[in-house]
Design an enzyme around this catalytic site. Sequence first.
Site, PDB file in Angstrom:
ATOM      1  N   CYS A   4       0.706  -1.118  -0.072  1.00  0.00           N
ATOM      2  CA  CYS A   4       0.161  -0.045  -0.142  1.00  0.00           C
ATOM      3  C   CYS A   4       0.856   1.287  -0.030  1.00  0.00           C
ATOM      4  O   CYS A   4       1.697   1.483   0.870  1.00  0.00           O
ATOM      5  CB  CYS A   4      -1.094   0.146   1.202  1.00  0.00           C
ATOM      6  SG  CYS A   4      -1.627   1.659   1.472  1.00  0.00           S
ATOM      7  N   TYR A  40      -5.125   6.190  -9.099  1.00  0.00           N
ATOM      8  CA  TYR A  40      -6.295   5.472  -8.705  1.00  0.00           C
ATOM      9  C   TYR A  40      -7.559   5.790  -9.459  1.00  0.00           C
ATOM     10  O   TYR A  40      -8.337   5.040  -9.848  1.00  0.00           O
ATOM     11  CB  TYR A  40      -6.724   5.331  -7.240  1.00  0.00           C
ATOM     12  CG  TYR A  40      -5.767   4.563  -6.274  1.00  0.00           C
ATOM     13  CD1 TYR A  40      -6.086   3.538  -6.102  1.00  0.00           C
ATOM     14  CD2 TYR A  40      -4.335   4.979  -6.111  1.00  0.00           C
ATOM     15  CE1 TYR A  40      -5.248   2.451  -5.258  1.00  0.00           C
ATOM     16  CE2 TYR A  40      -3.524   4.092  -5.149  1.00  0.00           C
ATOM     17  CZ  TYR A  40      -3.861   2.846  -4.958  1.00  0.00           C
ATOM     18  OH  TYR A  40      -3.246   2.088  -4.295  1.00  0.00           O
TER      19      TYR A  40
END
Length: 297
Positions: free
Chosen positions: A45, A172
């Site tokens: 992440c 994203y």
Amino acid sequence: MDLARETSDTGRFVRQPNRFTARIEEGGEHPPEPGRYRIYASYACPWAHRSLIVRELLGLQDVVGVTIVDPIRDERGWRIPGGDPVTGAEFLSELYLATDPGFEGRYTVPCVWDAKAGVLVTNDYPQITLTLETAFAPWHAEGAPDLYPAALRAEIDELNDRIFHGLNNGVYRAGFATSQDAYEEAVTDVFDTLGALERRLADRPYLHGDALTESDVRLYPTLARFDAVYHSHFKCSVRRLTDHPALWAYARRLYAIPAFRDTTDFDHIKRHYFVTQRNINPTGIVPRGPEIDWTAP
């Protein structure tokens, strides 16, 4: 990730708000203390990667604990291999539900557990690194960098905001877009931002001059994932990181610093994105490559 819950009617990615936003600060309910707090993080992440970098840069390894979750996340959320040594939890969801039994949503990393209070204090990832840099200053190692110097905070905050919207979150927005318009808007922002950063780094080693700052920490995780994941998986394919001479040299300059290099795990990164995000990569096949030498001078 449940794509339906994070995509608008126009096909635009909408990031889930952070549920826990309490602060670790002197005089508050959660004062800074050595050994009291633990970060739950994933090497995969980018938001968690920041916290791991800062913890090592500032020499806080013996002050703030860390638990690394498995890179493959399923419907139960992040798994803690072997169980958490502090709480005994097998899944990160157990800590979320212990703090808020009514919680609904994704169980995200990074988050910080207060072992004394027995609750999650925060999953507010932008604040976690700032807390390590400020509230935990008394325990910084001798010679540790000042990543958030008072004189530069306004400039750092302004640049961080641009990096977040255009690049950190921009990839994203491109990758999870479900309409052509949403994708075009996002991918344009990504490469406009990369272009601006390329120009900024043409005459300086770091984003704010000669010293590392919070801005460098926030930019690096996205750069580290760009060619390996975002270029193909998120369709950010206009140019590669390695096609930006100043940015590529800068990324390798950071990678040469142990706190950046030792927290960069390309295996975890690739397996997480390509195996977990089946809405984008239905087969779960992890591609080979790219063959990039991050140690090149």
